[in-house]
Design a protein around this motif. Structure first.
Motif, PDB file in Angstrom:
ATOM      1  N   THR A 239     -49.260 -43.901  10.089  1.00 30.09           N
ATOM      2  CA  THR A 239     -48.203 -43.146   9.412  1.00 30.09           C
ATOM      3  C   THR A 239     -48.552 -41.674   9.223  1.00 30.09           C
ATOM      4  O   THR A 239     -47.685 -40.874   8.928  1.00 30.09           O
ATOM      5  CB  THR A 239     -47.835 -43.745   8.034  1.00 30.09           C
ATOM      6  OG1 THR A 239     -49.025 -43.973   7.301  1.00 30.09           O
ATOM      7  CG2 THR A 239     -47.080 -45.046   8.185  1.00 30.09           C
ATOM      8  N   PHE A 240     -49.831 -41.330   9.385  1.00 26.76           N
ATOM      9  CA  PHE A 240     -50.180 -39.914   9.220  1.00 26.76           C
ATOM     10  C   PHE A 240     -51.195 -39.476  10.273  1.00 26.76           C
ATOM     11  O   PHE A 240     -52.202 -40.148  10.489  1.00 26.76           O
ATOM     12  CB  PHE A 240     -50.746 -39.643   7.824  1.00 26.76           C
ATOM     13  CG  PHE A 240     -51.109 -38.201   7.620  1.00 26.76           C
ATOM     14  CD1 PHE A 240     -50.139 -37.267   7.284  1.00 26.76           C
ATOM     15  CD2 PHE A 240     -52.413 -37.758   7.807  1.00 26.76           C
ATOM     16  CE1 PHE A 240     -50.462 -35.919   7.126  1.00 26.76           C
ATOM     17  CE2 PHE A 240     -52.748 -36.416   7.648  1.00 26.76           C
ATOM     18  CZ  PHE A 240     -51.760 -35.492   7.310  1.00 26.76           C
ATOM     19  N   LYS A 270     -34.524 -40.568   9.578  1.00 29.01           N
ATOM     20  CA  LYS A 270     -35.687 -40.035   8.846  1.00 29.01           C
ATOM     21  C   LYS A 270     -36.985 -40.590   9.449  1.00 29.01           C
ATOM     22  O   LYS A 270     -37.032 -41.722   9.930  1.00 29.01           O
ATOM     23  CB  LYS A 270     -35.594 -40.431   7.366  1.00 29.01           C
ATOM     24  CG  LYS A 270     -34.418 -39.793   6.648  1.00 29.01           C
ATOM     25  CD  LYS A 270     -34.711 -38.334   6.352  1.00 29.01           C
ATOM     26  CE  LYS A 270     -33.583 -37.705   5.544  1.00 29.01           C
ATOM     27  NZ  LYS A 270     -33.790 -36.273   5.362  1.00 29.01           N
ATOM     28  N   ASN A 271     -38.011 -39.772   9.380  1.00 27.66           N
ATOM     29  CA  ASN A 271     -39.297 -40.156   9.970  1.00 27.66           C
ATOM     30  C   ASN A 271     -40.090 -41.106   9.075  1.00 27.66           C
ATOM     31  O   ASN A 271     -40.137 -40.920   7.862  1.00 27.66           O
ATOM     32  CB  ASN A 271     -40.154 -38.918  10.220  1.00 27.66           C
ATOM     33  CG  ASN A 271     -39.527 -37.979  11.225  1.00 27.66           C
ATOM     34  OD1 ASN A 271     -38.617 -38.370  11.968  1.00 27.66           O
ATOM     35  ND2 ASN A 271     -40.002 -36.754  11.261  1.00 27.66           N
ATOM     36  N   VAL A 274     -45.859 -38.734   9.542  1.00 27.47           N
ATOM     37  CA  VAL A 274     -46.037 -37.280   9.541  1.00 27.47           C
ATOM     38  C   VAL A 274     -47.107 -36.931  10.563  1.00 27.47           C
ATOM     39  O   VAL A 274     -48.142 -37.599  10.625  1.00 27.47           O
ATOM     40  CB  VAL A 274     -46.479 -36.762   8.150  1.00 27.47           C
ATOM     41  CG1 VAL A 274     -46.998 -35.334   8.240  1.00 27.47           C
ATOM     42  CG2 VAL A 274     -45.331 -36.827   7.157  1.00 27.47           C
ATOM     43  N   ALA A 291     -54.588 -38.422   2.948  1.00 25.16           N
ATOM     44  CA  ALA A 291     -53.475 -39.334   3.214  1.00 25.16           C
ATOM     45  C   ALA A 291     -53.947 -40.782   3.118  1.00 25.16           C
ATOM     46  O   ALA A 291     -53.265 -41.647   2.566  1.00 25.16           O
ATOM     47  CB  ALA A 291     -52.891 -39.053   4.589  1.00 25.16           C
ATOM     48  N   ALA A 294     -54.526 -41.917  -0.332  1.00 21.73           N
ATOM     49  CA  ALA A 294     -53.246 -42.195  -0.990  1.00 21.73           C
ATOM     50  C   ALA A 294     -52.511 -43.359  -0.332  1.00 21.73           C
ATOM     51  O   ALA A 294     -51.392 -43.680  -0.697  1.00 21.73           O
ATOM     52  CB  ALA A 294     -52.375 -40.948  -0.997  1.00 21.73           C
ATOM     53  N   ALA A 296     -51.940 -44.074   3.236  1.00 20.63           N
ATOM     54  CA  ALA A 296     -51.306 -44.034   4.559  1.00 20.63           C
ATOM     55  C   ALA A 296     -52.339 -44.310   5.648  1.00 20.63           C
ATOM     56  O   ALA A 296     -53.498 -43.917   5.522  1.00 20.63           O
ATOM     57  CB  ALA A 296     -50.667 -42.665   4.782  1.00 20.63           C
TER      58      ALA A 296
ATOM     59  N   MET B  98     -48.373 -36.034   1.740  1.00 24.27           N
ATOM     60  CA  MET B  98     -47.615 -36.615   2.841  1.00 24.27           C
ATOM     61  C   MET B  98     -47.581 -38.148   2.746  1.00 24.27           C
ATOM     62  O   MET B  98     -46.594 -38.776   3.100  1.00 24.27           O
ATOM     63  CB  MET B  98     -48.221 -36.193   4.188  1.00 24.27           C
ATOM     64  CG  MET B  98     -48.105 -34.712   4.505  1.00 24.27           C
ATOM     65  SD  MET B  98     -46.393 -34.125   4.599  1.00 24.27           S
ATOM     66  CE  MET B  98     -46.149 -33.457   2.966  1.00 24.27           C
ATOM     67  N   ALA B  99     -48.663 -38.719   2.277  1.00 22.76           N
ATOM     68  CA  ALA B  99     -48.735 -40.185   2.200  1.00 22.76           C
ATOM     69  C   ALA B  99     -47.800 -40.734   1.131  1.00 22.76           C
ATOM     70  O   ALA B  99     -47.241 -41.823   1.276  1.00 22.76           O
ATOM     71  CB  ALA B  99     -50.168 -40.616   1.899  1.00 22.76           C
ATOM     72  N   LEU B 316     -43.146 -28.763   1.973  1.00 26.27           N
ATOM     73  CA  LEU B 316     -43.549 -29.378   3.243  1.00 26.27           C
ATOM     74  C   LEU B 316     -42.891 -30.736   3.491  1.00 26.27           C
ATOM     75  O   LEU B 316     -42.431 -31.009   4.600  1.00 26.27           O
ATOM     76  CB  LEU B 316     -45.076 -29.528   3.263  1.00 26.27           C
ATOM     77  CG  LEU B 316     -45.673 -30.142   4.534  1.00 26.27           C
ATOM     78  CD1 LEU B 316     -45.384 -29.283   5.749  1.00 26.27           C
ATOM     79  CD2 LEU B 316     -47.174 -30.343   4.375  1.00 26.27           C
ATOM     80  N   MET B 320     -40.635 -32.122   6.841  1.00 25.98           N
ATOM     81  CA  MET B 320     -41.117 -33.198   7.697  1.00 25.98           C
ATOM     82  C   MET B 320     -40.049 -34.258   7.954  1.00 25.98           C
ATOM     83  O   MET B 320     -40.332 -35.265   8.587  1.00 25.98           O
ATOM     84  CB  MET B 320     -42.343 -33.857   7.057  1.00 25.98           C
ATOM     85  CG  MET B 320     -43.570 -32.986   7.092  1.00 25.98           C
ATOM     86  SD  MET B 320     -44.210 -32.865   8.762  1.00 25.98           S
ATOM     87  CE  MET B 320     -44.419 -31.134   8.936  1.00 25.98           C
ATOM     88  N   ASN B 321     -38.869 -34.053   7.429  1.00 22.62           N
ATOM     89  CA  ASN B 321     -37.767 -34.996   7.628  1.00 22.62           C
ATOM     90  C   ASN B 321     -38.191 -36.414   7.247  1.00 22.62           C
ATOM     91  O   ASN B 321     -37.951 -37.390   7.947  1.00 22.62           O
ATOM     92  CB  ASN B 321     -37.325 -34.960   9.104  1.00 22.62           C
ATOM     93  CG  ASN B 321     -36.117 -35.825   9.369  1.00 22.62           C
ATOM     94  OD1 ASN B 321     -35.210 -35.925   8.522  1.00 22.62           O
ATOM     95  ND2 ASN B 321     -36.099 -36.506  10.507  1.00 22.62           N
ATOM     96  N   LEU B 322     -38.877 -36.500   6.121  1.00 23.67           N
ATOM     97  CA  LEU B 322     -39.483 -37.769   5.714  1.00 23.67           C
ATOM     98  C   LEU B 322     -38.508 -38.729   5.057  1.00 23.67           C
ATOM     99  O   LEU B 322     -37.573 -38.300   4.381  1.00 23.67           O
ATOM    100  CB  LEU B 322     -40.592 -37.475   4.701  1.00 23.67           C
ATOM    101  CG  LEU B 322     -42.003 -37.357   5.225  1.00 23.67           C
ATOM    102  CD1 LEU B 322     -42.942 -36.998   4.086  1.00 23.67           C
ATOM    103  CD2 LEU B 322     -42.415 -38.679   5.856  1.00 23.67           C
ATOM    104  N   ILE B 323     -38.781 -40.001   5.226  1.00 24.35           N
ATOM    105  CA  ILE B 323     -38.084 -41.008   4.433  1.00 24.35           C
ATOM    106  C   ILE B 323     -38.477 -40.813   2.978  1.00 24.35           C
ATOM    107  O   ILE B 323     -39.476 -40.181   2.678  1.00 24.35           O
ATOM    108  CB  ILE B 323     -38.494 -42.437   4.875  1.00 24.35           C
ATOM    109  CG1 ILE B 323     -40.021 -42.531   4.939  1.00 24.35           C
ATOM    110  CG2 ILE B 323     -37.855 -42.822   6.172  1.00 24.35           C
ATOM    111  CD1 ILE B 323     -40.525 -43.906   4.769  1.00 24.35           C
ATOM    112  N   LEU B 327     -45.008 -43.191   2.547  1.00 26.02           N
ATOM    113  CA  LEU B 327     -45.488 -43.715   3.830  1.00 26.02           C
ATOM    114  C   LEU B 327     -46.521 -44.802   3.578  1.00 26.02           C
ATOM    115  O   LEU B 327     -46.651 -45.754   4.345  1.00 26.02           O
ATOM    116  CB  LEU B 327     -46.138 -42.592   4.642  1.00 26.02           C
ATOM    117  CG  LEU B 327     -45.219 -41.487   5.157  1.00 26.02           C
ATOM    118  CD1 LEU B 327     -46.026 -40.446   5.922  1.00 26.02           C
ATOM    119  CD2 LEU B 327     -44.110 -42.053   6.038  1.00 26.02           C
TER     120      LEU B 327
END
Lengths: 611, 350
Positions: A239-240, A270-271, A274, A291, A294, A296, B98-99, B316, B320-323, B327
């Motif tokens: 995922t990252f 949606k993605n 990342v 990441a 946390a 990912a 991001m996570a 950011l 990132m067009n994130l859900i 993640l």
């Protein structure tokens, strides 16, 4: 052209005792950035779609335009894919290197050269085909700019005629190559056709090297290792990703970006991932750790210089037990070294990366399928072992096109390892982050955002107790570091195990890993069939080693450890693991930047077999 | 609390809007020197998060290496903390954000961690506008290695070792503005009211919020000749405005004389009020902010407050067009493409 050469070229197509069917090495010398890649790929693909196993090595400079490039296509019915140190057909397009290219050829080699380079052919033991490329391209294309781009396609047509590649396949390959660019496909097809027609009208067919339709490559796929690695990440539930551009690893994340963009979006667009291009490798691995900490699934791809920069974070990952995957597409070092040449020189650096007592899991894929499968496996192992895992490929695997069996859709469900949810915590009551509950050295972890008052803990690179509290106490330190060693020992039998080919009666056992496999497989065949030397073979697929390696080393009198580095890095690791077996070890080393080839290997092994 | 209860309840501890006590926002006992400015900031963080009622389990505490970086252990015991490596916390924060974009990230760093070894990462984090509250506990020296000068020590100041600083200081506020930061503040650890208000506003801000807090090192940089000493900071602090923060869950009622205060609305519905003091200052004016900082550096002035504010810079995670879901928590069905997708990719290699 001398009379003898001219005679050879015009020899009628009768039964030739020296004829080689589906066994030819074509070497194409062009200037970098001249558009030759499309031509080379089209040529290669047309052989592939005839069902003939094929692979290629792109020897390119660290440069964008102008410097010499050599592209070698090997077609081989057996599926041998390693480099050869012989050329059967040379195409000299580059005035810069033509004299040397021609001088290096073995007697009897076929040479296609431009008219302008004819004067450089000062030997009469070659089969020379002079082709007026400039004249031919003028008939195909009016625009000077485009001529430069399509001129290479002419040799594709010439080679097709000389070797017997069906022109239909050439045409299909060109259209495949240019996919949606219809005009480019048409123009390039015309160029190839013009070359083909010229060859039919002006060049005598030869009979030494012939390509014939085969079933040997049926159902196979053709791709680069970096593509396969990227795919593994896509299907491994990544995922990252964070990365910093570096040859030869950049295309891992570029391929990844393409696949993720297409296949990893939710229905609303949606993605579910990342990918970040970082400011440097320090940041790339830092982001991965952040990441991953946390929760990912994260990875980065780099090469040697990046590995050096990531050293400190590797220790943090190891000691604070934060998962991370680092793909190392190895290139020739030390220092900036040869950025576009291959080697296996980062093994010991990656294995022990960072200060203090550090040892890491290394996965070492030996082919395309393993690049894909081990990429997935690296994500699994990193989370299951809560540590950094290195996927060690190299430029040869990563950036060259290899033939492969079809990949399989992952059969194992994703396993995130020992992660406790809020629900688990309510059931268990207590949670001690660094406690060895199961006796395998692997503790349980939680991730931020877990809604339970007992979930939080403090992650640190400083000394800590079982409950993650800061501690400078000697006992706490040693207990923790010993547990980490125990965890590493657990990994020995959980990482991909070696593939062993035992050979009763053999005295020599070969150990190799990674891209070296292709040359070893061919070498063993040559040793057995041409020299009567039987050898056993263990292909190492990961570190740390386990009992399979120990047993193998104990079973053969002489263990030859083949590596593409100067300092016998895996041999060094094996010696420290099994000092009692060390007297049996002899290293066979290859480290000039070119992929190891069977000819060289055979020559180095024969004396070991007393020949 | 309801007044219909007949008997006064047993003295229940005071709680915030989540029903949590202040204790639940505290951390381990500090091991820093007595009187360290950092401890005052730690107290301000505890109070700010308590006041805001941020659920501790949704907070990620991040730090690098140094005295300041140790402090993440001294607040919010109920939050995950990550004390990383020297100078790289900004990268860890980027990954963590991001996570799980729902985490409230608070990064605590120092002047060595941010202005020297981590300067590059700091710039890039700001440039990307990572959603994090980034505090610099700035004491102009390396406390943990016994007082060497840091890159924020002002030119001409004399270190305890007797060395006079010859180089220009790094102004992290000016740098942050230059890198496109939408929330840039400077404060003084002793001005607890202002620090707390700034932290609250920073938590409400979407994107990187940089607060550079002069936090005197009482052991190594508290002498005469230092511009980062308690006395110097106290005597020279000049607030740009009197600041207040009204969280989104509270009604705003401001009654200032017209022209004496500015009310700034934040994206989450919170408000910042900036009451005018002696300096006529507009926190929305980027060039004015840079000019002010440049002036302050030339004249050795110590302005504090919200130096620059622009809530409209996309963070950011939005780029990132994130859900929306983290993640980190996606099930296999969301992160492993289908058999059909796999087959379609395989076809491209055949």
């Amino acid at each position: 052209m001398s009379q003898a050469v001219a005679d050879a070229a015009k020899k009628p197509a009768t039964s030739d005792p020296w004829q080689q069917v589906n066994d030819v090495v074509i070497r194409i010398a062009t200037p970098n950035g001249s558009g030759s890649q499309s031509a080379n790929n089209a040529l290669m693909r047309s052989i592939f779609t005839m069902g003939v196993p094929v692979s290629s090595k792109n020897l390119f400079p660290s440069n964008i335009q102008g410097l010499p490039t050599w592209f070698t296509i090997r077609a081989n019915e057996h599926g041998w894919q390693s480099a050869r140190n012989r050329t059967d057909l040379c195409i000299a397009m580059n005035p810069q290197t033509a004299a040397e290219d021609i001088a290096e050829l073995q007697p009897g080699t076929m040479l296609i050269c431009r008219e302008s380079l004819k004067a450089l052919v000062k030997r009469d033991d070659l089969v020379v085909y002079v082709v007026p490329f400039n004249k031919i391209v003028n008939t195909v294309c009016d625009e000077t700019r485009l001529r430069k781009m399509v001129i290479n396609m002419i040799y594709v047509g010439v080679v097709a005629h000389l070797l017997g590649i069906e022109f239909d396949e050439v045409e299909k390959a060109i259209h495949w190559q240019f996919a949606k660019k219809v005009k480019a496909a048409q123009l390039n097809t015309q160029a190839a056709r013009a070359g083909y027609d010229y060859a039919v009208a002006n060049l005598e067919a030869q009979t030494r090297f012939v390509l014939k339709r085969s079933k040997a490559a049926e159902g196979k796929i053709l791709l680069e290792g970096n593509q396969a690695t990227a795919l593994g990440m896509v299907f491994g539930g990544l995922t990252f990703a964070s990365w910093y551009p570096i040859t030869p690893s950049s295309s891992v994340c570029e391929y990844l970006t393409g696949y993720m963009d297409k296949f990893r979006r939710d229905p609303d667009g949606k993605n579910t991932y990342v990918i970040l291009q970082a400011e440097d490798e320090l940041a790339a691995i830092g982001m991965v750790l952040g990441a991953s900490w946390a929760g990912a699934r994260s990875f980065t791809a780099t090469s040697g210089p990046g590995i050096s920069l990531m050293a400190e974070m590797a220790g943090l990952s190891y000691f604070a037990e934060v998962p991370a995957v680092v793909v190392d597409v190895q290139r020739m070092g030390p220092s900036t070294g040869l950025p576009t040449r291959t080697c296996q020189g980062d093994i010991s650096k990656a294995y022990y990366l960072s200060h203090g007592d550090c040892k890491h899991i290394l996965l070492m894929p030996g082919n395309m399928k393993e690049c894909y499968e081990f990429a997935m496996e690296s994500l699994e192992l990193a989370e299951q072992f809560q540590t950094i895992v290195f996927l060690m490929t190299d430029l040869d695997l990563g950036m060259n096109k290899w033939l492969s069996d079809n990949f399989e859709y992952p059969s194992k469900p994703i396993s995130r390892g020992k992660v406790l949810s809020a629900h688990d915590l309510s059931q268990n009551g207590t949670f001690a982050r660094y406690k060895d509950v199961d006796g395998d050295g692997i503790p349980y972890r939680t991730v931020p955002g877990t809604d339970h008052p007992g979930a939080a803990f403090f992650t640190r690179g400083t000394g800590h107790t079982e409950t993650a509290a800061y501690s400078e106490k000697a006992e706490a330190w040693q207990k923790n570091i010993d547990r980490l060693a125990r965890k590493f020992d657990t990994a020995r039998e959980k990482v991909p195990q070696p593939i062993v080919k035992n050979e009763s009666g053999a005295e020599i056992g070969i150990i190799a890993y990674g891209s070296t496999d292709a040359a070893v497989v061919e070498t063993r065949h040559i040793l057995e069939h041409e020299h009567g030397v039987k050898t056993a073979y263990l292909r190492l697929r990961a570190l740390p080693v386990g009992k399979t390696v120990q047993e193998f080393c104990g079973s053969y009198k002489k263990i030859l450890i083949v590596e593409q580095n100067r300092d016998a890095q895996v041999a060094g690791i094996l010696k420290s693991e099994y000092p009692e077996l060390a007297p049996r070890f002899t290293s066979i080393l290859h480290y000039n930047g070119l992929p190891i080839d069977a000819d060289t290997l055979v020559a180095k092994i024969l004396p070991q077999a007393g020949k | 609390m309801s007044s219909t209860v007949a008997a006064p309840p047993a003295k229940a501890p005071k709680t915030n809007r989540l029903g949590l006590t202040m204790k639940e926002y505290q951390g381990a006992e500090s091991t820093l020197c007595a009187g360290c400015g950092h401890d005052a900031i730690t107290s301000s963080i505890i109070k700010a998060f308590y006041d805001l009622g941020v659920p501790p389990h949704m907070v990620a505490k991040l730090s690098g290496i140094g005295c300041s970086s140790k402090t993440t252990n001294y607040f919010l015991n109920g939050s995950h903390g990550f004390n990383t490596v020297h100078g790289r916390m900004a990268t860890i924060a980027t990954g963590a954000n991001m996570a799980n974009r729902h985490l409230v990230n608070i990064g605590v760093s120092g002047d060595g961690d941010t202005a020297s070894i981590g300067l590059g990462h700091f710039c890039h984090m700001v440039r990307r506008n990572v959603h994090v509250v980034y505090l610099i506990e700035n004491n102009g020296c390396y406390g943990l290695t016994k007082g060497q000068a840091s890159a924020t020590a002002d030119k001409g100041t004399v270190m305890k070792s007797g060395i006079t600083i010859q180089s220009q200081p790094v102004d992290l506020c000016a740098l942050a503005i230059e890198m496109g930061c939408g929330f840039v503040a400077r404060s003084f650890s002793g001005d607890t009211q202002q620090v707390r208000t700034l932290i609250k506003a920073a938590v409400a801000h979407t994107g990187t919020a940089v607060i550079d807090i002069v936090s005197p090192c009482v052991t190594f940089n508290n002498h005469e000749g230092s511009t980062k000493s308690q006395v110097y900071a106290r005597d020279h602090e000049e607030p740009l405005h009197e600041m207040d923060f009204i969280p989104h869950y509270e009604n705003i009622s401001v009654d200032y004389e017209p022209g004496t205060a500015k009310v700034v609305k934040m994206h989450d519905g919170s408000h910042i009020t900036l009451k005018k003091l002696e300096v006529d200052y507009d926190s929305h004016d980027r060039l004015r902010a840079l000019e002010l900082l440049s002036h302050a550096r030339n004249e050795n002035l110590f302005y504090t407050g919200l130096v620059y504010f622009n809530p409209d810079i996309k963070p950011l995670d939005e780029h990132m067009n994130l859900i929306d879901e983290p993640l980190a928590q996606l099930p296999e069905s969301r992160v492993r493409p289908s058999q059909e997708a796999f087959a379609s990719i395989m076809k491209t290699f055949a």
